[in-house]
Design an enzyme around this catalytic site. Sequence first.
Site, mmCIF file in Angstrom:
data_model
loop_
_atom_site.group_PDB
_atom_site.id
_atom_site.type_symbol
_atom_site.label_atom_id
_atom_site.label_comp_id
_atom_site.label_asym_id
_atom_site.label_seq_id
_atom_site.Cartn_x
_atom_site.Cartn_y
_atom_site.Cartn_z
ATOM 1 N N GLU A 122 3.380 -0.487 4.010
ATOM 2 C CA GLU A 122 4.176 0.404 3.173
ATOM 3 C C GLU A 122 3.311 1.552 2.660
ATOM 4 O O GLU A 122 2.159 1.358 2.267
ATOM 5 C CB GLU A 122 4.728 -0.410 2.005
ATOM 6 C CG GLU A 122 5.530 0.370 0.989
ATOM 7 C CD GLU A 122 5.922 -0.483 -0.198
ATOM 8 O OE1 GLU A 122 6.815 -0.062 -0.961
ATOM 9 O OE2 GLU A 122 5.331 -1.576 -0.379
ATOM 10 N N ASP B 133 -12.286 -7.606 -3.524
ATOM 11 C CA ASP B 133 -13.022 -6.336 -3.454
ATOM 12 C C ASP B 133 -12.413 -5.349 -4.451
ATOM 13 O O ASP B 133 -12.143 -4.194 -4.119
ATOM 14 C CB ASP B 133 -12.968 -5.785 -2.029
ATOM 15 C CG ASP B 133 -13.964 -4.657 -1.787
ATOM 16 O OD1 ASP B 133 -14.895 -4.495 -2.598
ATOM 17 O OD2 ASP B 133 -13.817 -3.930 -0.778
#
Length: 308
Positions: A90, A217
């Site tokens: 998306e 991360d």
Amino acid sequence: MEELLKKELGCKSVKSYGRDGSGCISSGAGFMTDSEGHIFAKVNKKHGARLMFDGEYESLKAIAATNSIRVPKPIKVFDDKKHGTVFVMEYLNMTGLGRQNAGKLGHLLARMHLHNTKIKDKSESMATSVHKQGEDVKYIEKFGFHVPTCCGFIPQDNSWIDDWVIFFSRQKLQLQVDKIINETGDRDVVEWWPRLQRKIPEYFKGLEITPALMHGDLWGGNAGELDGEPVVFDPASFYGHSEFDLGIASMFGGFSKMFYDEYFKLLPKQPGHSQRLGLYQMFHYLNHWNHFGTGYKDSSISLMKSLS
């Protein structure tokens, strides 16, 4: 790329849309489609890109399933001779994360980290209840993930283990240390890593750790906002210790004080937090050393010495 996306997604119309984007590892571009709406196609030609994108796909799915922090919806990963490996997701037209939403992100991150604990508590409650119902979402008892994920482009060993200290020491730190020693033979790492390795268990004494879903991360460059809500992306997920995500979150400029205030309201600091934070930061300094060179050596060795 437009014709390739039509073929892979079954679209009739694909047009370039929005801003292109490129990071240290991959490049990408936005498109408007008739069937999937706004999409972002991330591309990488390196060997191992398929493993990296498959891991990111599964990471985004896992984070979305917690109903906590918004992430781009993953759509498809496929290979192409000309472009390499392509990851379609998306398209979210984000802006930088503002101060207020940084606080909201801290709250939502804590909710994500508590998601597995709540499943555990609910399962235990239902086990003692006369009125039991089927439960689709299962408690994750071990540390790891069902697929490898990559922090940067280095694959992480996410094999399931029931001991966090062993998982973190062997499958996180040791992997980075071995790569540095094998490729550079660095004498400081050879000298100081065994000392720290012996001491690591001391930092976790008396601590009960429930596996929590990690972003893996989460630094400032992997967060933004859209429509007044925080968004995170580029995850390298696994089930680990909740404090792990705060390691890189506090590096490279970090997040605002409000982020931490809101986070610790739901997940208060435990004794020894600051030392463990150093351990988790060291993983990321070692990972950056392996990715970008010896500019990250001093920070890595300094932490290794101070924690040993």
